[in-house]
Design an enzyme around this catalytic site. Structure first.
Site, PDB file in Angstrom:
ATOM      1  N   LYS A 181       0.825  -1.212   0.000  1.00  0.00           N
ATOM      2  CA  LYS A 181       0.000   0.000   0.000  1.00  0.00           C
ATOM      3  C   LYS A 181       0.853   1.253   0.000  1.00  0.00           C
ATOM      4  O   LYS A 181       0.455   2.264  -0.577  1.00  0.00           O
ATOM      5  CB  LYS A 181      -0.961   0.012   1.196  1.00  0.00           C
ATOM      6  CG  LYS A 181      -2.151  -0.909   1.010  1.00  0.00           C
ATOM      7  CD  LYS A 181      -3.314  -0.511   1.900  1.00  0.00           C
ATOM      8  CE  LYS A 181      -4.495  -1.448   1.713  1.00  0.00           C
ATOM      9  NZ  LYS A 181      -5.564  -1.200   2.675  1.00  0.00           N
TER      10      LYS A 181
ATOM     11  N   LYS B 233      -4.720 -10.092  -7.043  1.00  0.00           N
ATOM     12  CA  LYS B 233      -6.011 -10.231  -6.385  1.00  0.00           C
ATOM     13  C   LYS B 233      -7.034  -9.276  -7.016  1.00  0.00           C
ATOM     14  O   LYS B 233      -6.682  -8.160  -7.396  1.00  0.00           O
ATOM     15  CB  LYS B 233      -5.800  -9.863  -4.910  1.00  0.00           C
ATOM     16  CG  LYS B 233      -7.030 -10.009  -4.039  1.00  0.00           C
ATOM     17  CD  LYS B 233      -6.760  -9.516  -2.622  1.00  0.00           C
ATOM     18  CE  LYS B 233      -8.076  -9.194  -1.941  1.00  0.00           C
ATOM     19  NZ  LYS B 233      -7.950  -8.732  -0.566  1.00  0.00           N
TER      20      LYS B 233
ATOM     21  N   LYS C 272     -11.089  -3.900  -4.995  1.00  0.00           N
ATOM     22  CA  LYS C 272     -12.192  -2.937  -4.979  1.00  0.00           C
ATOM     23  C   LYS C 272     -11.836  -1.662  -5.715  1.00  0.00           C
ATOM     24  O   LYS C 272     -12.695  -0.971  -6.218  1.00  0.00           O
ATOM     25  CB  LYS C 272     -12.490  -2.546  -3.521  1.00  0.00           C
ATOM     26  CG  LYS C 272     -13.365  -3.516  -2.794  1.00  0.00           C
ATOM     27  CD  LYS C 272     -13.883  -2.907  -1.504  1.00  0.00           C
ATOM     28  CE  LYS C 272     -12.857  -2.970  -0.411  1.00  0.00           C
ATOM     29  NZ  LYS C 272     -13.232  -3.447   0.868  1.00  0.00           N
TER      30      LYS C 272
END
Ligand code: TRP
Length: 334
Positions: A118, A200, A203
């Site tokens: 992140k 992955k 969202k």
């Protein structure tokens, strides 16, 4: 101590109200919570405090919080037997997180792979909250004396650090926290991106790699038709064929068929026919959930009441643990 034979185990889990939740969140998380609610005392949280580790648009965060709660219910979680609440409504989460920050090492947080990922993705905003994110997650879990935490593979490391923090604290002060175990379901634990099947499904992906639980029928079918597959043509699950393996996993989750059955069903038919079938299966299932979702979302009073009542029940449990912690560390109480 309570009688452990009598005590129903506690399950805690949460999803962030950031971005549109995807079929990956549904298959990897929400759907797997449904069977747990019969056997355990379940607490489902909308973790809004975690969301602001990445910049959010306030009006969207506010709207998505209620939407996520409606989606929990639409996915089959029962509003009567579980506790549903919003993390920021129960101050004990932030309070315990502060205490646990003082029992968590800089070095161990530096090793968290999600922090590394992140902070690379948001290099303009590597804030302290992003760094201590796992400590807040540990507080979420430990406040409720949680036994089981259903999470995807990507959260396993956060559960390990939660256990490390708990045993460090217990080692100093005695048995304060129950040791939580991860609960990782076998199938559907990791749904990959349709466009980059090594990653992955996320969202925050807006490039067509993610199917949102809010996408309409045509969009779902079109996205799956465009999913990246390898150069082969046979529908077979095999090492390294990430695109096809992912579609087979999705199809298996939505139809209940296993890989052998799927291979047989599409023998000699090729990828085109397979993708069409996957698209239809996903669109049907998501469409049914959306119908329920829309009905829940329309009832604002019901959702507001549910989260208020949930926060009260959660706070009662959380404050028991927090008081114990405050006492143990030596905070003065008049
Ligand atoms: N970090 C989790 C995720 O992104 C969300 C989360 C926050 C969570 N607190 C939790 C999950 C406690 C389980 C238990 O998926």
């Amino acid at each position: 101590m309570e009688n452990t034979a009598e005590r129903k185990k506690i399950v805690f889990s949460g999803v962030q109200p950031s971005g549109q939740i995807t079929i990956g969140n549904y298959l990897g998380a929400l759907r797997n919570w449904v069977p747990l609610q019969k056997e355990y005392n379940c607490i489902f949280c909308v973790v809004d405090l975690h969301s602001i580790t990445v910049r959010q648009v306030p009006a969207e965060l506010r709207r998505r919080t209620r939407e996520l709660l409606a989606m929990y219910l639409a996915c089959g979680l029962d509003d009567e037997n579980n506790i549903f609440f919003v993390q920021s409504h129960v101050p004990a989460h932030a309070e315990l997180a502060w205490v646990l920050n003082c029992y968590t090492m800089f070095g161990e947080l530096s090793r968290m792979t999600q922090f590394k990922d992140k902070s690379a993705a948001h290099s303009d905003n590597v804030n302290a909250g992003l760094f201590t994110y796992p400590v807040l997650m540990a507080a979420d879990i430990l406040l409720y004396q949680t036994d089981l935490v259903p999470v995807g593979q990507d959260q396993k490391q956060h559960l390990e650090i939660t256990r490390d923090i708990a045993s460090r604290f217990n080692g100093i002060y005695g048995d304060v926290f129950r040791m939580p175990e991860p609960y990782i379901p076998q199938v559907g634990q990791k749904i990959a991106s349709l466009t980059e099947p090594e990653k992955k499904m996320s969202k925050s992906d807006t490039s067509g790699g993610s199917v949102s639980m809010f996408d309409d029928r045509d969009t779902i079918i079109r996205k799956i038709k465009r999913a990246v597959t390898d150069s082969g043509s046979e529908v077979r699950y095999a090492e390294g064929k990430h695109g096809i393996n992912n579609l087979m996993t999705i199809y298996s989750c939505f139809t209940g068929r296993n890989f052998a059955e799927i291979e047989k069903e599409f023998e000699g038919l090729g990828y085109g026919a397979f993708k069409e079938a996957v698209g239809l299966a996903v669109a049907d299932a998501v469409g049914k959930i959306q119908e329920k979702y829309n009905a829940y979302l329309a009832d604002k009073d019901f959702l507001d009441g549910l989260m208020k009542q949930g926060a009260e029940r959660a706070a009662l449990l959380a404050n028991r643990t927090l008081s114990k912690v405050y006492k143990k560390v030596g905070f003065y109480r008049p």
